[in-house]
Design an enzyme around this catalytic site. Sequence first.
Site, PDB file in Angstrom:
ATOM      1  N   LYS A   1    -104.356  45.516  20.158  1.00 58.56           N
ATOM      2  CA  LYS A   1    -104.650  46.270  21.375  1.00 58.56           C
ATOM      3  C   LYS A   1    -105.548  45.427  22.269  1.00 58.56           C
ATOM      4  CE  LYS A   1    -106.633  50.817  22.594  1.00 58.56           C
ATOM      5  NZ  LYS A   1    -107.193  52.051  21.995  1.00 58.56           N
TER       6      LYS A   1
ATOM      7  N   SER B   1    -104.887  56.060  23.893  1.00 58.34           N
ATOM      8  CA  SER B   1    -105.143  54.737  24.462  1.00 58.34           C
ATOM      9  C   SER B   1    -104.478  53.608  23.672  1.00 58.34           C
ATOM     10  CB  SER B   1    -106.645  54.483  24.593  1.00 58.34           C
ATOM     11  OG  SER B   1    -107.275  54.335  23.352  1.00 58.34           O
TER      12      SER B   1
ATOM     13  N   SER C   1    -107.077  58.392  19.589  1.00 58.68           N
ATOM     14  CA  SER C   1    -106.331  57.299  20.224  1.00 58.68           C
ATOM     15  C   SER C   1    -105.593  56.385  19.258  1.00 58.68           C
ATOM     16  CB  SER C   1    -107.265  56.475  21.115  1.00 58.68           C
ATOM     17  OG  SER C   1    -107.477  57.159  22.326  1.00 58.68           O
TER      18      SER C   1
END
Length: 526
Positions: free
Chosen positions: A125, A205, A229
Amino acid sequence: MKTRSMAALTAILVAAPLIAVVPGPQAAAQSRPGRPARSAESTLVGGIDLDTVTIPELQTRMDRGSLSSVRLTLAYLRRIKVVDPKINAVLRTSPTALAQAAASDIRHRLGRTRGPLDGIPVLLKDNVNTRDMPTTAGSLALAGKSPATDAELVAKLRAGGAVILGKANLSEWANFRAAKPTSGWSAVGGQTRNPYVLDRNPCGSSAGSAAALAASLAQVAIGTETDGSIVCPAGMNAVVGLKPSLGVVSQSGVVPISAEQDTAGPMARNVIDTALTLSVLGGGNPAPGLTEAAARPGALRGKRIGLWRLPVLGAEVDALMTRTAERLRAAGAEVVEVDLPYQDRLAALEFPALLSEFHRDIDAYLATRKGPRDLAGLIEFNRAHPQERTCFAGQELFEQALAAPPTTDPEYRAMRAELADLSRRSIDEVMTEHGLDAIASPANPPAWTTDCGRGDNDVIPSSTPAAVAGYPSLSVPAGFVGELPVGLLLMAGNHQDADLLSLGAAVEHRLDGRRAPRYLPTVPTG
């Protein structure tokens, strides 16, 4: 081995698969009559299916020499090139990915592998610092120069021989900017789409990490969670996501929201790969025999699971939970219905506490990077750059955090203390009262239609107790509502990560709730 010969061998290992696996015009012309041409989107490579293969199976093949990390990495890079334009999950690939893979192949040939992730392609990420690629948190404010050093978790992945494949898109600033954000959108990467239905949202997210895994663009990925998330994107994209117990995985070098709740965690298409990745990120037992134990008849017999239904997520999700409970009971588990206390109070206290913590923690992080040096500077940057407002304009959370009481304030300290107490009690008391091994709930509703004007249409309370308590939670695919995946969220007590993964593997095996995406353009709403 001498440096020169090592470099030559690396070059050979990188180049050979390019010759071996890229079809030329003659090969295409010589396809057998009546046999359909292999799709460019195929998940098959070297006799294995990327969609279903596990890390132990890959390692066995690499040890035998029937598969190389270079060939595996090339397969994922090729899929990113061909498939990712549909879903927009990958921001960038590493220019050194093939060299990393070649070095792993040398270690495999010499019998010097570094552990279960050696040669395995991993996506990060893009709020996890990497010294050789930009780390943006999705914001143009951090685009450009890379951080000076890797995040500690990246250093552990590299030390374990993992191939850092690239960076995944995310909700900008981990969805902590606007009051009505659109999950999966960032100014740097645009909008990530759900691979199952392309006009639907990927949630949370860690949207790019989950969508990329669903589309088989990497073997594993790293997500981060403050509240939901990891586990919501995992559920909404039919993959597995673990939010570890707080502190198991280092947060050093990860763009923060709150040190009191933030954690990075592993995501994969199956529990065994998730467990093996956690063993590298956080140390500890690499879950030997997890797959075999999960598949063993009676693996769920005698396990007690509390079902927290959450009918607010809709009648179709509730019906899926009923079917899930029936399947677990048929496998020998005892499923009892429970309700978690204190949830209204947790909802009232969590957000104001996070505002104070975000101001403290983002200021500390920005001081280590080029660009805006603090939250006030970040707010001004967004006002000055229209590209930051192309999906949604708001930065209300930034502005509220700037005005929030400092974390030295007695009122804030009382809030965080009450949050810690009530969240832990909400899990501990229910598990003790009913003698539970875990609490289960739906991880997500069916994915909503992505709409920048409206923002997210999410009401997902299941992640909050474990997120605020710092306890582990694990999302495994439970099934589908129509074409849209729904995950089963399992949570347990503090630092019971290994037990939760073992239970999750058995639940995963019983439910068999995942299927590959079909990249449908849309489906009827409702």
